[in-house]
Design a protein around this motif. Structure first.
Motif, PDB file in Angstrom:
ATOM      1  N   GLY A  14       0.764  -1.126   0.085  1.00  0.00           N
ATOM      2  CA  GLY A  14       0.133  -0.088  -0.035  1.00  0.00           C
ATOM      3  C   GLY A  14       1.013   1.309  -0.128  1.00  0.00           C
ATOM      4  N   LEU A  15       0.474   2.477   0.461  1.00  0.00           N
ATOM      5  CA  LEU A  15       1.050   3.539   0.357  1.00  0.00           C
ATOM      6  C   LEU A  15       2.233   3.637   1.330  1.00  0.00           C
ATOM      7  N   ALA A  16       1.985   3.271   2.638  1.00  0.00           N
ATOM      8  CA  ALA A  16       3.243   3.060   3.594  1.00  0.00           C
ATOM      9  C   ALA A  16       4.167   2.052   3.133  1.00  0.00           C
ATOM     10  N   GLY A  17       4.041   0.972   2.665  1.00  0.00           N
ATOM     11  CA  GLY A  17       4.847  -0.027   2.553  1.00  0.00           C
ATOM     12  C   GLY A  17       5.653   0.331   1.105  1.00  0.00           C
ATOM     13  N   GLY A  47     -11.572   6.983  -0.039  1.00  0.00           N
ATOM     14  CA  GLY A  47     -12.502   7.904  -0.499  1.00  0.00           C
ATOM     15  C   GLY A  47     -12.361   8.335  -1.697  1.00  0.00           C
ATOM     16  N   GLY A  48     -11.528   9.114  -2.036  1.00  0.00           N
ATOM     17  CA  GLY A  48     -10.481   9.318  -1.355  1.00  0.00           C
ATOM     18  C   GLY A  48      -9.452  10.689  -1.909  1.00  0.00           C
ATOM     19  N   LYS A 130       1.672 -13.358  -0.336  1.00  0.00           N
ATOM     20  CA  LYS A 130       1.047 -13.166   0.951  1.00  0.00           C
ATOM     21  C   LYS A 130       2.358 -13.649   2.172  1.00  0.00           C
ATOM     22  N   ASP A 160       0.964  -3.511   6.686  1.00  0.00           N
ATOM     23  CA  ASP A 160      -0.111  -4.503   6.042  1.00  0.00           C
ATOM     24  C   ASP A 160      -1.353  -4.108   6.316  1.00  0.00           C
ATOM     25  N   ILE A 280     -11.863  -1.423   5.963  1.00  0.00           N
ATOM     26  CA  ILE A 280     -12.107  -0.963   7.272  1.00  0.00           C
ATOM     27  C   ILE A 280     -11.173   0.431   7.412  1.00  0.00           C
ATOM     28  N   VAL A 281     -11.594   1.252   8.315  1.00  0.00           N
ATOM     29  CA  VAL A 281     -10.884   2.319   8.747  1.00  0.00           C
ATOM     30  C   VAL A 281     -10.458   2.476  10.026  1.00  0.00           C
ATOM     31  N   ASP A 318      -1.694  10.383   3.642  1.00  0.00           N
ATOM     32  CA  ASP A 318      -0.534  11.279   4.021  1.00  0.00           C
ATOM     33  C   ASP A 318       0.143  10.782   5.247  1.00  0.00           C
ATOM     34  N   ALA A 320       0.128   7.510   6.047  1.00  0.00           N
ATOM     35  CA  ALA A 320       0.789   6.317   5.589  1.00  0.00           C
ATOM     36  C   ALA A 320       2.224   6.688   5.069  1.00  0.00           C
TER      37      ALA A 320
HETATM   38  C1  LIG Z   1     -13.826   4.444   2.667  1.00  0.00           C
HETATM   39  C2  LIG Z   1     -12.477   5.108   3.274  1.00  0.00           C
HETATM   40  C3  LIG Z   1     -12.465   6.258   2.879  1.00  0.00           C
HETATM   41  C4  LIG Z   1     -11.174   6.705   3.252  1.00  0.00           C
HETATM   42  N1  LIG Z   1     -10.840   8.104   2.645  1.00  0.00           N
HETATM   43  C5  LIG Z   1      -9.569   8.553   2.727  1.00  0.00           C
HETATM   44  C6  LIG Z   1      -9.361   9.996   2.196  1.00  0.00           C
HETATM   45  O1  LIG Z   1     -10.167  10.537   1.687  1.00  0.00           O
HETATM   46  N2  LIG Z   1      -8.109  10.748   2.370  1.00  0.00           N
HETATM   47  C7  LIG Z   1      -7.237   9.725   3.125  1.00  0.00           C
HETATM   48  O2  LIG Z   1      -6.122  10.459   3.227  1.00  0.00           O
HETATM   49  N3  LIG Z   1      -7.343   8.597   3.576  1.00  0.00           N
HETATM   50  C8  LIG Z   1      -8.718   7.937   3.310  1.00  0.00           C
HETATM   51  N4  LIG Z   1      -8.884   6.725   3.972  1.00  0.00           N
HETATM   52  C9  LIG Z   1      -7.753   6.117   4.879  1.00  0.00           C
HETATM   53  C10 LIG Z   1      -6.656   5.428   3.885  1.00  0.00           C
HETATM   54  O3  LIG Z   1      -7.327   4.811   2.916  1.00  0.00           O
HETATM   55  C11 LIG Z   1      -5.609   4.553   4.847  1.00  0.00           C
HETATM   56  O4  LIG Z   1      -5.242   5.214   5.788  1.00  0.00           O
HETATM   57  C12 LIG Z   1      -4.627   4.222   3.836  1.00  0.00           C
HETATM   58  O5  LIG Z   1      -5.019   3.238   2.772  1.00  0.00           O
HETATM   59  C13 LIG Z   1      -3.530   3.481   4.644  1.00  0.00           C
HETATM   60  O6  LIG Z   1      -2.498   2.971   3.745  1.00  0.00           O
HETATM   61  P1  LIG Z   1      -1.634   1.795   4.109  1.00  0.00           P
HETATM   62  O7  LIG Z   1      -0.442   1.551   3.315  1.00  0.00           O
HETATM   63  O8  LIG Z   1      -1.187   2.050   5.598  1.00  0.00           O
HETATM   64  O9  LIG Z   1      -2.474   0.536   4.162  1.00  0.00           O
HETATM   65  P2  LIG Z   1      -3.464  -0.309   2.931  1.00  0.00           P
HETATM   66  O10 LIG Z   1      -3.698   0.829   1.913  1.00  0.00           O
HETATM   67  O11 LIG Z   1      -4.493  -0.973   3.716  1.00  0.00           O
HETATM   68  O12 LIG Z   1      -2.314  -1.373   2.444  1.00  0.00           O
HETATM   69  C14 LIG Z   1      -2.237  -2.431   3.057  1.00  0.00           C
HETATM   70  C15 LIG Z   1      -1.519  -3.384   2.056  1.00  0.00           C
HETATM   71  O13 LIG Z   1      -0.905  -4.475   2.661  1.00  0.00           O
HETATM   72  C16 LIG Z   1      -1.191  -5.806   2.159  1.00  0.00           C
HETATM   73  N5  LIG Z   1      -1.278  -6.913   2.844  1.00  0.00           N
HETATM   74  C17 LIG Z   1      -2.099  -7.117   4.111  1.00  0.00           C
HETATM   75  N6  LIG Z   1      -1.497  -8.202   4.539  1.00  0.00           N
HETATM   76  C18 LIG Z   1      -0.654  -8.639   3.983  1.00  0.00           C
HETATM   77  C19 LIG Z   1       0.067  -9.935   3.949  1.00  0.00           C
HETATM   78  N7  LIG Z   1      -0.151 -10.589   4.999  1.00  0.00           N
HETATM   79  N8  LIG Z   1       1.172 -10.177   3.182  1.00  0.00           N
HETATM   80  C20 LIG Z   1       1.210  -9.202   1.980  1.00  0.00           C
HETATM   81  N9  LIG Z   1       0.640  -8.170   1.908  1.00  0.00           N
HETATM   82  C21 LIG Z   1      -0.257  -7.853   2.883  1.00  0.00           C
HETATM   83  C22 LIG Z   1      -2.689  -5.152   1.477  1.00  0.00           C
HETATM   84  O14 LIG Z   1      -3.104  -6.091   0.441  1.00  0.00           O
HETATM   85  C23 LIG Z   1      -2.584  -3.660   0.992  1.00  0.00           C
HETATM   86  O15 LIG Z   1      -1.955  -3.700  -0.034  1.00  0.00           O
HETATM   87  C24 LIG Z   1     -10.106   6.171   3.761  1.00  0.00           C
HETATM   88  C25 LIG Z   1     -10.283   4.886   4.021  1.00  0.00           C
HETATM   89  C26 LIG Z   1     -11.575   3.912   3.668  1.00  0.00           C
HETATM   90  C27 LIG Z   1     -11.583   2.681   3.936  1.00  0.00           C
END
Ligand SMILES: Cc1cc2nc3c(=O)[nH]c(=O)nc-3n(C[C@H](O)[C@H](O)[C@H](O)COP(=O)(O)OP(=O)(O)OC[C@H]3O[C@@H](n4cnc5c(N)ncnc54)[C@H](O)[C@@H]3O)c2cc1C
Length: 429
Positions: A14-17, A47-48, A130, A160, A280-281, A318, A320
């Motif tokens: 995702g964006l963090a990784g 949303g987003g 995974k 993750d 989920i959020v 942002d 993340a």
């Molecule tokens: C409905 C909704 C609306 C939102 N609106 C906004 C918005 O407008 N603006 C904003 O800034 N934020 C918004 N957010 C929040 C934002 O989307 C998240 O905070 C952001 O996506 C977090 O990024 P991340 O990289 O931490 O996690 P994620 O995007 O969840 O990425 C995690 C990644 O890890 C992978 N993964 C998980 N487990 C494993 C595993 N065991 N092995 C390998 N891969 C794995 C997943 O497939 C995924 O690609 C919203 C969220 C939702 C659900």
């Protein structure tokens, strides 16, 4: 079992990784980035709107090459009852200035681009794999197991997502509770760009962000959103998970009613339903931020609880990106010292403390508790819509002074309640 060794393994594309992988690979480290979806972004949704400041610092002028949808220049917030809507509309070039600009994004495209950037920078970026389990030896994380294959590294970065099952399974983090998360659902409607621009009063490439409180969440903690993509609209709801079972409507019915609301229907008219998604959020704010680092590991993004829902905006992307960047910087420091112990990796917490992430989460730490107040989602929208009706609906009955009319509606909610909630609301932001 085969064994491969890396400087860092990052779980989650995702964006963090992907940000963490990009920053580390750019500095020449041997990085493995693992994503379980068939391609990065395939399992993610938002949303987003992405506030650009975080990625801008890492990849200057990224929006010129990244697959962003539209730059937001128009903000709308509406309070809704079943039939009414009261809307605040803010249209300003200030929203688009470099540094304070924000973009609507679709994660299926955007995450893929960032994942590819990490690969171009030199990371081994693999999708469709995974991570099943962390390898923990002598209380230290030393790698991951994917499909029976062991992969080892000096450090593992967990990016993750909100559930972070790996950290939970290894006993590094407590299980996420229903009271700490919301469920987000979204429908994407395809429409020609020109139709979107005409309906929202935008010119080409400009975008709008619109949030809704009141009837869309059927009285539950939560709200609705509508974002303009290039050739589609993202319409959805974010609903506190804890009380969903008590709702008189299913989430699907709430979505149908929201889409059919007189305020929404003209905007999505003739739109072709392209996609439905759910996610989920993490929205309990600072109170759900728990373990951030330990011997051989760091946690960033949603997995660390870095998300802010403050009613009129949701911010997770942002946070993340910057937490991924800071995790990578911590690893670079640790690599120089040759020390990946908890004591060495604690500089991650120091960097987070100094960044907007923990500062913002701290400023808004009381907001999630404030939002638990059902009056915000039921009585206040009704009160406002009654006051607006008294102001604007003229039917020939003799006029009553405005203060008398308004007082009737304020008393229906309770003056003490209004004073208490007002004070709490102000304090929480
Ligand atoms: C409905 C909704 C609306 C939102 N609106 C906004 C918005 O407008 N603006 C904003 O800034 N934020 C918004 N957010 C929040 C934002 O989307 C998240 O905070 C952001 O996506 C977090 O990024 P991340 O990289 O931490 O996690 P994620 O995007 O969840 O990425 C995690 C990644 O890890 C992978 N993964 C998980 N487990 C494993 C595993 N065991 N092995 C390998 N891969 C794995 C997943 O497939 C995924 O690609 C919203 C969220 C939702 C659900």
């Amino acid at each position: 079992m085969n064994e491969e060794r890396f400087d860092a393994i990052i779980v989650g594309g995702g964006l963090a990784g992907s940000t963490a992988a990009y920053v580390l690979a750019r500095e020449g480290l041997e990085v493995l980035l693992i994503e379980r979806g068939n391609y990065a972004g395939s399992k993610n949704m938002t949303g987003g709107r992405l506030y650009a400041h975080s990625l801008e610092k890492i990849i200057p002028n990224f929006a010129a090459e990244a697959p962003v949808e539209r730059r937001v220049v128009r903000e709308r917030i509406s309070m809704m009852t079943q039939n009414d809507a009261i809307t605040m509309d803010y249209h300003s070039p200030r929203l688009a200035e470099t540094g304070s600009d924000s973009y609507v994004v679709l994660r299926g495209k955007f995450d893929r681009w960032l994942f590819d950037k990490a690969e171009e920078a030199g990371a081994i970026a693999t999708a469709g794999i995974k991570a099943d389990q962390l390898i923990v030896e002598n209380n230290r994380v030393t790698g991951v197991i994917c499909g029976g294959e062991e992969m080892k590294a000096d450090v593992v970065i967990l990016a993750d997502g909100a559930n972070s099952l790996l950290a939970e399974k290894a006993g590094l983090r407590k299980r996420v509770q229903p009271s700490q998360v919301a469920v987000g659902v979204k429908e994407t409607y395809g429409l020609p760009a020109k139709v979107i621009e005409d309906r929202f009063g935008l010119s080409s490439d400009e975008g709008a962000a619109w949030l809704f409180a009141g009837s869309p969440s059927n009285g539950l903690v939560g709200g609705g959103f509508l974002y303009t993509n290039k050739e589609s609209l993202s319409l959805g709801l974010v609903l506190g998970l804890q009380h969903i079972g008590e709702s008189s409507k299913t989430i699907e019915d709430m979505m149908v009613d929201f889409a059919n609301h007189a305020e929404i229907a003209p905007f999505i008219k003739d739109g072709k339903l392209l996609e439905r998604s759910g996610h989920i959020v993490p929205e309990a704010g600072l109170s759900m931020v728990s373990t951030l680092y330990g011997d051989g590991f760091l946690i960033c993004g949603d997995a660390a609880g870095f998300c802010l829902n403050i009613g009129y905006m949701v911010r997770g992307m942002d946070l993340a990106i910057t937490s991924g960047e800071l995790a990578a910087k911590t690893v670079l420091e640790a690599k120089e010292k040759g020390d990946f112990s908890s004591a060495s990796l604690q500089s991650y917490k120091r960097m987070l403390d100094q960044s907007f992430i923990l500062k913002d989460l701290s400023v808004y730490k009381n907001f999630p508790a404030f939002m638990e107040n059902p009056r915000i989602f039921k009585q206040y929208p009704a009160m406002l819509s009654n006051i607006m009706a008294d102001l604007f609906v003229i039917d020939g009955t003799p006029a009553v002074p405005l203060r008398k009319k308004a007082m009737k509606h304020l008393k229906a909610v309770g003056l003490m309640n209004l004073a208490k909630d007002g004070l709490k609301g102000v304090k929480s932001v």
